[in-house]
Write a protein that holds these residues in place. Structure first.
Motif, PDB file in Angstrom:
ATOM      1  N   LEU A 264       1.272  -1.108  -0.086  1.00 52.61           N
ATOM      2  CA  LEU A 264       0.013  -0.457   0.415  1.00 52.61           C
ATOM      3  C   LEU A 264       0.723   0.953   0.227  1.00 52.61           C
ATOM      4  O   LEU A 264       0.240   2.228  -0.710  1.00 52.61           O
ATOM      5  CB  LEU A 264      -0.895   0.137   0.947  1.00 52.61           C
ATOM      6  CG  LEU A 264      -1.868   0.770   1.596  1.00 52.61           C
ATOM      7  CD1 LEU A 264      -2.854   1.173   0.086  1.00 52.61           C
ATOM      8  CD2 LEU A 264      -2.160   1.035   2.948  1.00 52.61           C
ATOM      9  N   LEU A 265       1.945   1.650   0.442  1.00 53.43           N
ATOM     10  CA  LEU A 265       2.485   2.795   0.506  1.00 53.43           C
ATOM     11  C   LEU A 265       3.125   2.424  -0.635  1.00 53.43           C
ATOM     12  O   LEU A 265       3.621   3.737  -1.081  1.00 53.43           O
ATOM     13  CB  LEU A 265       3.963   2.389   1.979  1.00 53.43           C
ATOM     14  CG  LEU A 265       3.680   1.917   3.318  1.00 53.43           C
ATOM     15  CD1 LEU A 265       4.336   2.470   4.370  1.00 53.43           C
ATOM     16  CD2 LEU A 265       2.536   3.933   3.629  1.00 53.43           C
ATOM     17  N   HIS A 266       3.387   1.701  -1.190  1.00 55.73           N
ATOM     18  CA  HIS A 266       4.827   1.180  -2.462  1.00 55.73           C
ATOM     19  C   HIS A 266       3.501   2.010  -3.160  1.00 55.73           C
ATOM     20  O   HIS A 266       3.426   3.016  -3.951  1.00 55.73           O
ATOM     21  CB  HIS A 266       4.608   0.496  -3.319  1.00 55.73           C
ATOM     22  CG  HIS A 266       5.402   0.076  -4.475  1.00 55.73           C
ATOM     23  ND1 HIS A 266       6.713  -0.490  -4.940  1.00 55.73           N
ATOM     24  CD2 HIS A 266       4.944  -0.063  -5.632  1.00 55.73           C
ATOM     25  CE1 HIS A 266       6.831  -0.366  -6.023  1.00 55.73           C
ATOM     26  NE2 HIS A 266       5.284   0.017  -6.779  1.00 55.73           N
ATOM     27  N   GLU A 267       1.992   1.775  -3.809  1.00 57.02           N
ATOM     28  CA  GLU A 267       0.845   2.735  -4.369  1.00 57.02           C
ATOM     29  C   GLU A 267       0.630   4.139  -3.969  1.00 57.02           C
ATOM     30  O   GLU A 267       0.715   4.672  -4.775  1.00 57.02           O
ATOM     31  CB  GLU A 267       0.158   1.102  -4.508  1.00 57.02           C
ATOM     32  CG  GLU A 267       0.282   0.545  -4.929  1.00 57.02           C
ATOM     33  CD  GLU A 267       0.229   0.154  -6.321  1.00 57.02           C
ATOM     34  OE1 GLU A 267       0.381   1.559  -7.359  1.00 57.02           O
ATOM     35  OE2 GLU A 267       1.633  -0.885  -6.658  1.00 57.02           O
ATOM     36  N   LEU A 268       1.003   4.275  -2.671  1.00 50.64           N
ATOM     37  CA  LEU A 268       0.606   5.704  -1.828  1.00 50.64           C
ATOM     38  C   LEU A 268       1.863   6.670  -2.681  1.00 50.64           C
ATOM     39  O   LEU A 268       1.847   7.464  -3.164  1.00 50.64           O
ATOM     40  CB  LEU A 268       0.329   5.685  -0.810  1.00 50.64           C
ATOM     41  CG  LEU A 268      -0.547   5.567  -0.193  1.00 50.64           C
ATOM     42  CD1 LEU A 268      -0.324   4.983   1.473  1.00 50.64           C
ATOM     43  CD2 LEU A 268      -1.125   6.622  -0.762  1.00 50.64           C
ATOM     44  N   GLY A 269       3.480   5.668  -3.275  1.00 49.70           N
ATOM     45  CA  GLY A 269       4.193   6.369  -3.823  1.00 49.70           C
ATOM     46  C   GLY A 269       4.285   6.751  -5.156  1.00 49.70           C
ATOM     47  O   GLY A 269       4.148   8.445  -5.427  1.00 49.70           O
ATOM     48  N   HIS A 270       3.278   5.978  -6.242  1.00 52.50           N
ATOM     49  CA  HIS A 270       2.695   6.886  -7.229  1.00 52.50           C
ATOM     50  C   HIS A 270       1.863   7.711  -7.168  1.00 52.50           C
ATOM     51  O   HIS A 270       2.061   8.799  -7.384  1.00 52.50           O
ATOM     52  CB  HIS A 270       2.231   5.359  -7.938  1.00 52.50           C
ATOM     53  CG  HIS A 270       3.575   5.039  -7.638  1.00 52.50           C
ATOM     54  ND1 HIS A 270       4.506   4.712  -8.749  1.00 52.50           N
ATOM     55  CD2 HIS A 270       3.223   2.855  -8.088  1.00 52.50           C
ATOM     56  CE1 HIS A 270       4.946   3.529  -8.939  1.00 52.50           C
ATOM     57  NE2 HIS A 270       4.663   2.871  -8.564  1.00 52.50           N
ATOM     58  N   ALA A 271       0.379   7.503  -6.251  1.00 50.74           N
ATOM     59  CA  ALA A 271      -0.514   8.015  -6.122  1.00 50.74           C
ATOM     60  C   ALA A 271       0.029   9.929  -5.476  1.00 50.74           C
ATOM     61  O   ALA A 271      -0.587  10.673  -6.501  1.00 50.74           O
ATOM     62  CB  ALA A 271      -1.766   7.977  -5.267  1.00 50.74           C
TER      63      ALA A 271
END
Length: 363
Positions: free
Chosen positions: A54-61
């Motif tokens: 989730l933190l990985h994807e939040l980096g993108h978002a």
């Protein structure tokens, strides 16, 4: 989370179960735990792992938002997760920064895990969890940085080719073909590790699924690049079929006969009101499903859809606008308008034939 909608796909349950079973065996062996204790530790590890994804994807978002790109949501699924954005990056630089933000977050988490592993005493639960989180985040960071779509590294490669050639579509196609090579290499690695018995039997299907998903994602990227090159050819004034109106209550067979004898036999059949304005459109699939012997006795209204319920496109819409409408309002027919007037009907099969002339479509 952080204002970004979060969705959890049902397939995530499969990943949770698989990782829990595999990790429980490791935890019991390393920490001398019982059956229940092993599963509880494994479940805790899975929750931590999902938090890392989730933190990985939040980096993108959050990086995308920083540069004015809207984020529709984050989805966690069987193979990790993905971030859905409402448009493409406006420049190679932004594309590069958004694509590398996720692996950067994973790398930071991996480094924190390594530091915790070195600081904690060996043989403890905390040490084992820190070590596994360090390994998993480093693996995620490295694997996602491989230079092939649909991985983050593939988006970075696309940005680089885009910057060098000023052709985004070429960058996407190059990164897509490299992505297929990564998929084949992943498959070869699975075969090698399986022959050497270096991977747990339960993990083999998951890794195979990763390879297949990479291959399909790369193929879709190549396809979209080729479609993108042909978007300037979209001209709704020429592509839309003309409307052939018939009065309400006209038998279906009679309406089809009149159209066949008209100027354009491929015109879209519509029901008109007393003033001659189209108010409903015949659904070709429903009309074709009516047996020929029933068509003289069935009013055309029975196989119609109200125009108000169909998605509309302005006749001057460009290819990007048309594709966005197709994404948000999937369908087989789209009303083409000029102001308040209906000037034609776009059939999805006609658009597909224009954008992918070598691909077989159902008309």
């Amino acid at each position: 989370m952080c204002g970004v909608p979060l969705r959890v796909d049902a397939s995530m349950l499969l990943l949770t179960a698989l990782v829990t079973v595999l990790y429980a065996a490791l935890a019991r062996r390393q920490l001398d735990l019982g059956q229940l204790g092993g599963y509880l530790v494994a479940l805790g590890f899975v929750i931590s792992l999902l938090g890392s994804v989730l933190l990985h994807e939040l980096g993108h978002a959050l990086t995308a938002r920083r540069y004015g790109i809207g984020v529709r949501g984050i989805t966690l699924e069987l193979l990790g997760g993905y971030t859905e954005m409402d448009r493409d990056a406006p420049s190679p630089r932004v594309d590069l920064l958004v694509s590398l933000a996720g692996p950067a977050v994973s790398a930071v988490l991996g480094a924190a895990g390594v530091a915790a592993t070195l600081a904690l005493p060996g043989g403890t639960l905390a040490h084992l969890l820190a070590f596994q989180l360090a390994v998993s985040n480093v693996v995620v960071a490295v694997f996602n940085s491989l230079p092939g779509l649909p991985l983050d590294g593939g988006r970075a490669l696309r940005a680089a080719v885009w910057a060098l050639t000023r052709d985004r579509h070429l960058g996407t196609e190059v990164a897509g073909w490299v992505g297929r090579a990564v998929a084949l290499a992943t498959l070869a690695l699975v075969v090698l590790l399986t022959l050497r018995r270096a991977v747990a039997p339960l993990a083999v299907p998951l890794v195979l699924l990763v390879a297949v998903t990479l291959w399909r994602g790369a193929g879709q990227s190549i396809r979209m690049a080729r479609i993108g090159r042909r978007l300037p050819l979209v001209d709704l004034a020429r592509l839309a079929r003309p409307v052939f109106p018939v009065p309400s209550g006209t038998p279906l067979a009679e309406a089809q006969r009149r159209r066949a004898e008209g100027v354009d036999p491929a015109a879209a059949l519509a029901v008109a009101d007393a003033a001659g304005r189209p108010v409903a459109l015949v659904d070709p699939a429903r009309a074709d499903a009516v047996p020929p012997e029933r068509r003289p006795w069935l009013a055309v209204d029975a196989v119609c859809r109200d125009l108000a319920g169909l998605p509309a496109l302005p006749v001057g819409a460009d290819g990007e606008h048309v594709l966005e409408t197709l994404r948000t309002h999937p369908g087989a027919q789209y009303v083409v308008t000029a102001g308040e007037d209906v000037v034609g009907v776009l059939h999805i099969a006609d658009l597909a034939q224009l954008l992918e002339p070598k691909r077989k479509t159902n008309t």
